[in-house]
Write a protein that holds these residues in place. Structure first.
Motif, PDB file in Angstrom:
ATOM      1  N   LEU A   1     146.122  83.129 -17.123  1.00 57.74           N
ATOM      2  CA  LEU A   1     146.552  81.786 -16.729  1.00 57.74           C
ATOM      3  C   LEU A   1     147.966  81.515 -17.237  1.00 57.74           C
ATOM      4  O   LEU A   1     148.791  80.958 -16.508  1.00 57.74           O
ATOM      5  N   GLY A   2     148.264  81.914 -18.462  1.00 64.36           N
ATOM      6  CA  GLY A   2     149.614  81.732 -18.995  1.00 64.36           C
ATOM      7  C   GLY A   2     150.658  82.463 -18.169  1.00 64.36           C
ATOM      8  O   GLY A   2     151.729  81.913 -17.867  1.00 64.36           O
ATOM      9  N   LEU A   3     150.377  83.699 -17.808  1.00 68.17           N
ATOM     10  CA  LEU A   3     151.297  84.463 -16.964  1.00 68.17           C
ATOM     11  C   LEU A   3     151.469  83.794 -15.599  1.00 68.17           C
ATOM     12  O   LEU A   3     152.577  83.716 -15.066  1.00 68.17           O
ATOM     13  N   THR A   4     150.369  83.306 -15.061  1.00 71.21           N
ATOM     14  CA  THR A   4     150.404  82.631 -13.763  1.00 71.21           C
ATOM     15  C   THR A   4     151.249  81.364 -13.836  1.00 71.21           C
ATOM     16  O   THR A   4     152.073  81.104 -12.960  1.00 71.21           O
ATOM     17  N   LEU A   5     151.051  80.585 -14.890  1.00 75.54           N
ATOM     18  CA  LEU A   5     151.839  79.366 -15.049  1.00 75.54           C
ATOM     19  C   LEU A   5     153.315  79.680 -15.256  1.00 75.54           C
ATOM     20  O   LEU A   5     154.187  78.942 -14.788  1.00 75.54           O
ATOM     21  N   SER A   6     153.609  80.778 -15.935  1.00 72.80           N
ATOM     22  CA  SER A   6     155.006  81.178 -16.118  1.00 72.80           C
ATOM     23  C   SER A   6     155.661  81.525 -14.782  1.00 72.80           C
ATOM     24  O   SER A   6     156.868  81.329 -14.609  1.00 72.80           O
ATOM     25  N   MET A   7     154.865  82.009 -13.826  1.00 77.20           N
ATOM     26  CA  MET A   7     155.390  82.334 -12.502  1.00 77.20           C
ATOM     27  C   MET A   7     155.886  81.098 -11.774  1.00 77.20           C
ATOM     28  O   MET A   7     156.756  81.189 -10.912  1.00 77.20           O
ATOM     29  N   VAL A   8     155.317  79.937 -12.114  1.00 79.97           N
ATOM     30  CA  VAL A   8     155.717  78.691 -11.454  1.00 79.97           C
ATOM     31  C   VAL A   8     156.577  77.837 -12.390  1.00 79.97           C
ATOM     32  O   VAL A   8     156.668  76.630 -12.226  1.00 79.97           O
ATOM     33  N   SER A   9     157.174  78.485 -13.392  1.00 75.61           N
ATOM     34  CA  SER A   9     158.077  77.834 -14.344  1.00 75.61           C
ATOM     35  C   SER A   9     157.414  76.745 -15.169  1.00 75.61           C
ATOM     36  O   SER A   9     158.044  75.764 -15.546  1.00 75.61           O
TER      37      SER A   9
ATOM     38  N   GLU B   1     140.776  66.438   0.721  1.00 78.54           N
ATOM     39  CA  GLU B   1     141.216  66.971   2.009  1.00 78.54           C
ATOM     40  C   GLU B   1     142.542  67.701   1.860  1.00 78.54           C
ATOM     41  O   GLU B   1     142.750  68.761   2.420  1.00 78.54           O
ATOM     42  N   VAL B   2     143.448  67.091   1.116  1.00 79.95           N
ATOM     43  CA  VAL B   2     144.739  67.707   0.840  1.00 79.95           C
ATOM     44  C   VAL B   2     144.893  67.731  -0.671  1.00 79.95           C
ATOM     45  O   VAL B   2     144.894  66.690  -1.308  1.00 79.95           O
ATOM     46  N   ALA B   3     144.982  68.911  -1.221  1.00 83.21           N
ATOM     47  CA  ALA B   3     145.084  69.038  -2.675  1.00 83.21           C
ATOM     48  C   ALA B   3     146.533  68.867  -3.123  1.00 83.21           C
ATOM     49  O   ALA B   3     147.440  69.383  -2.511  1.00 83.21           O
ATOM     50  N   ALA B   4     146.699  68.100  -4.181  1.00 81.61           N
ATOM     51  CA  ALA B   4     148.000  67.968  -4.841  1.00 81.61           C
ATOM     52  C   ALA B   4     147.812  68.577  -6.222  1.00 81.61           C
ATOM     53  O   ALA B   4     147.401  67.916  -7.155  1.00 81.61           O
ATOM     54  N   VAL B   5     148.065  69.862  -6.320  1.00 77.14           N
ATOM     55  CA  VAL B   5     147.768  70.611  -7.536  1.00 77.14           C
ATOM     56  C   VAL B   5     148.759  70.249  -8.634  1.00 77.14           C
ATOM     57  O   VAL B   5     149.961  70.261  -8.434  1.00 77.14           O
ATOM     58  N   GLY B   6     148.209  69.936  -9.801  1.00 72.92           N
ATOM     59  CA  GLY B   6     149.025  69.588 -10.956  1.00 72.92           C
ATOM     60  C   GLY B   6     149.173  70.763 -11.900  1.00 72.92           C
ATOM     61  O   GLY B   6     148.517  70.809 -12.932  1.00 72.92           O
ATOM     62  N   TRP B   7     150.022  71.716 -11.548  1.00 74.16           N
ATOM     63  CA  TRP B   7     150.224  72.908 -12.371  1.00 74.16           C
ATOM     64  C   TRP B   7     150.665  72.532 -13.780  1.00 74.16           C
ATOM     65  O   TRP B   7     150.238  73.136 -14.757  1.00 74.16           O
TER      66      TRP B   7
END
Length: 132
Positions: free
Chosen positions: A85-93, A59-65
């Protein structure tokens, strides 16, 4: 060709999972979540959904980046999907993919990542189909 009911169901589930991913993203991670939703093929991997905590449609996602970075090479992604995906993960440090990796992306994925960078800079008015 008409889609089968399984394909229709899978498409609906993918859309719902994408919506949960975006809902779970805090402001600084919304652009990254939108990359995965816009790109679609990465989120179609069950391994990625499992790593993000979206497989069972909570119902409520707790995303584990953070959990994704250590598993990039075990998710069954092709080389270009791993770069995005690597670039995306770099965007979220999470992770450390150099921006020069964009040279490995096709035009569609490059446009997706450029829109995300614009969102991070505070410009979310770029239209989906508009060339940057």
């Amino acid at each position: 060709m008409t889609p089968t009911s399984a394909e229709t169901t899978e498409a609906a589930l993918l859309e719902l999972r994408g919506a949960r991913l975006i809902e779970s993203a805090r402001t600084d991670r919304e652009a990254a979540a939108q990359v995965l939703v816009d790109e679609e093929t990465i989120l179609s991997h069950r391994s990625v959904l499992g790593a993000l905590g979206l497989l069972d449609l909570p119902e409520v996602a707790a995303v584990g980046w953070e959990g994704l970075m250590g598993r990039v090479y075990t998710l069954g992604l092709d080389a270009e999907e791993r770069v995005l995906l690597g670039l995306t993960l770099s965007m979220v440090s999470v992770g450390n993919t150099p921006l020069s990796a964009v040279s490995d992306l096709d035009e569609r994925r490059l446009a997706i990542i450029l829109r995300a960078i614009a969102r991070l800079a505070g410009n979310d008015t770029l239209a989906v189909g508009r060339r940057i």
